[in-house]
Motif scaffolding. Structure first.
Motif, PDB file in Angstrom:
ATOM      1  N   ARG A 169       6.700   5.740   5.111  1.00 56.75           N
ATOM      2  CA  ARG A 169       5.308   5.358   5.347  1.00 56.75           C
ATOM      3  C   ARG A 169       5.246   3.917   5.870  1.00 56.75           C
ATOM      4  N   GLU A 188       0.828  -1.204   0.000  1.00 56.96           N
ATOM      5  CA  GLU A 188       0.000   0.000   0.000  1.00 56.96           C
ATOM      6  C   GLU A 188       0.864   1.257   0.000  1.00 56.96           C
ATOM      7  N   ALA A 189       1.957   1.228   0.784  1.00 59.15           N
ATOM      8  CA  ALA A 189       2.869   2.375   0.804  1.00 59.15           C
ATOM      9  C   ALA A 189       3.512   2.587  -0.558  1.00 59.15           C
ATOM     10  N   HIS A 217       2.263   1.670  -3.531  1.00 62.78           N
ATOM     11  CA  HIS A 217       1.247   2.118  -4.478  1.00 62.78           C
ATOM     12  C   HIS A 217       0.838   3.569  -4.223  1.00 62.78           C
ATOM     13  N   ASP A 218       0.872   4.013  -2.970  1.00 69.88           N
ATOM     14  CA  ASP A 218       0.518   5.398  -2.667  1.00 69.88           C
ATOM     15  C   ASP A 218       1.423   6.388  -3.392  1.00 69.88           C
ATOM     16  N   TYR A 219       2.674   5.969  -3.662  1.00 68.16           N
ATOM     17  CA  TYR A 219       3.623   6.846  -4.344  1.00 68.16           C
ATOM     18  C   TYR A 219       3.905   6.360  -5.759  1.00 68.16           C
ATOM     19  N   GLU A 220       2.934   5.623  -6.325  1.00 67.77           N
ATOM     20  CA  GLU A 220       2.952   5.169  -7.712  1.00 67.77           C
ATOM     21  C   GLU A 220       4.171   4.321  -8.027  1.00 67.77           C
ATOM     22  N   ALA A 260      -3.662  12.044  -5.562  1.00 67.65           N
ATOM     23  CA  ALA A 260      -4.777  11.300  -5.002  1.00 67.65           C
ATOM     24  C   ALA A 260      -5.374  11.974  -3.763  1.00 67.65           C
ATOM     25  N   TYR A 261      -4.786  13.104  -3.335  1.00 67.45           N
ATOM     26  CA  TYR A 261      -5.245  13.763  -2.114  1.00 67.45           C
ATOM     27  C   TYR A 261      -5.836  15.124  -2.472  1.00 67.45           C
ATOM     28  N   HIS A 319       3.380  13.453  -6.318  1.00 66.23           N
ATOM     29  CA  HIS A 319       2.791  12.209  -5.824  1.00 66.23           C
ATOM     30  C   HIS A 319       1.559  12.450  -4.964  1.00 66.23           C
ATOM     31  N   ALA A 362       7.833   6.377   0.568  1.00 62.73           N
ATOM     32  CA  ALA A 362       7.163   5.085   0.762  1.00 62.73           C
ATOM     33  C   ALA A 362       7.813   4.307   1.897  1.00 62.73           C
ATOM     34  N   ARG A 377      10.203   9.487  -4.028  1.00 61.05           N
ATOM     35  CA  ARG A 377       9.010   8.660  -3.841  1.00 61.05           C
ATOM     36  C   ARG A 377       9.353   7.387  -3.072  1.00 61.05           C
TER      37      ARG A 377
END
Length: 313
Positions: A89, A49-50, A52-55, A276-277, A273, A86, A82
């Motif tokens: 995170r 998940e970490a 993917h959050d930063y592509e 998504a927010y 990045h 991640a 990135r």
């Protein structure tokens, strides 16, 4: 990528990240396989998940760890940053999960992360008629794996290549020349301590010394006129628009230096990045931060994108 097709490689500059559970063999020795899986799967999930959050792209899941790529197959100029965001995170999420496991089962879990940047060749490996794996090959992948092997539980260790790409954006501790298995000469490695004091490429450049600012007299005169209107009580908004690299951030930087010290300057940036927010550039300045005694409040958040927005009150 088509499953049926050539497997020719493509050369890319990427940042590779290895992460796994520290000491998992000893931790899982006395556990039933189903119980061990119940511990490992949530850790793998938070790692992925970490990423993917930063592509990033999870290239492999290996037992209790993963190999992730940043910069391929999706190209990013800030792939090193990135990867480190991640990694931070992961460690942050892992601490919360480990606390719950320790209270419930008395088992101490920690992960370790290794990161390296460099060139690799990525290729499609056909696993079957319907599936293709995106496989990285190169010495840079091996170095990332070695960075993970020298990392202490709960830490993030990076190579000098990644350090140079992200210096200023993150705080590091030098671990010095470290013997690396398989290499004849030691490598200089660094431990990531957290986000650094700088947020934009311009700030990093300013810390190293900027070239003399020339031209833009018309634009500066216009900004100063708008500034005088704001001082007189007439609120103003200015949008600075231009192609990437023409000097929008530098213009605002020079204008900011001319603002009176007693004024409050709030500055925020878009982040590549953070797509998504929603409203991220507006949320960040509202987070409370302490001001240094005897100094006016100047707040700078985020990292630079293609546009900069600055508000002066």
């Amino acid at each position: 990528m088509e499953a049926r097709g050539a497997t020719a490689g493509e050369r890319k500059t990427v940042t590779a990240l290895f992460a796994d559970i520290a000491g998992s063999t000893a931790l899982m020795h006395d556990l039933d396989p189903e119980d061990a899986r119940g511990l490992i799967d949530p850790v793998l999930a938070l790692m992925m998940e970490a990423v993917h959050d930063y592509e990033g792209y999870v290239a492999k899941s290996i037992g209790d760890g993963i190999l992730a790529l940043f910069g391929a197959p999706i190209a990013h100029e800030d792939h090193a940053q990135r990867a480190l965001y991640a990694a931070l995170r992961m460690q942050d999420e892992m601490r919360g999960y480990a606390d719950r496991v320790r209270l419930a089962q008395g088992i101490a879990l920690q992960i370790r992360v290794g990161v390296n940047s460099g060139e690799v060749v990525v290729r499609g490996i056909r696993a079957d008629d319907l599936h293709t794996d995106y496989d990285p090959v190169g010495h840079s992948i091996n170095i990332a794996s070695r960075m993970e092997s020298v990392a202490l539980p709960g830490s993030i260790v990076v190579s000098e290549h990644t350090y140079k790409l992200s210096e200023g954006y993150f705080a590091f501790k030098t671990l010095g020349a470290t013997p690396i298995r398989g290499l004849l000469t030691p490598l200089t490695v660094f431990e990531v301590l957290g986000p650094g004091p700088l947020r934009t490429r311009l700030q990093v450049a300013a810390s190293r010394g900027l070239a003399r600012f020339v031209g833009r007299s018309h634009e500066l005169a216009h900004l100063e006129h708008v500034f005088s209107q704001a001082v007189a009580g007439h609120g103003q908004i200015v949008g600075v628009v231009g192609e990437p690299g023409v000097g929008k951030s530098r213009l605002l930087y020079e204008f900011k230096l001319r603002a009176p010290r007693e004024w409050l300057v709030l500055e925020t940036f878009s982040v590549s990045h953070g797509k998504a927010y929603p409203y991220l550039p507006l949320i960040e300045p509202l987070r409370p931060r302490p001001c240094r005694a005897g100094r006016p409040a100047r707040r700078e958040v985020g990292t630079a994108g293609r546009r900069s927005y600055q508000q002066v009150y």
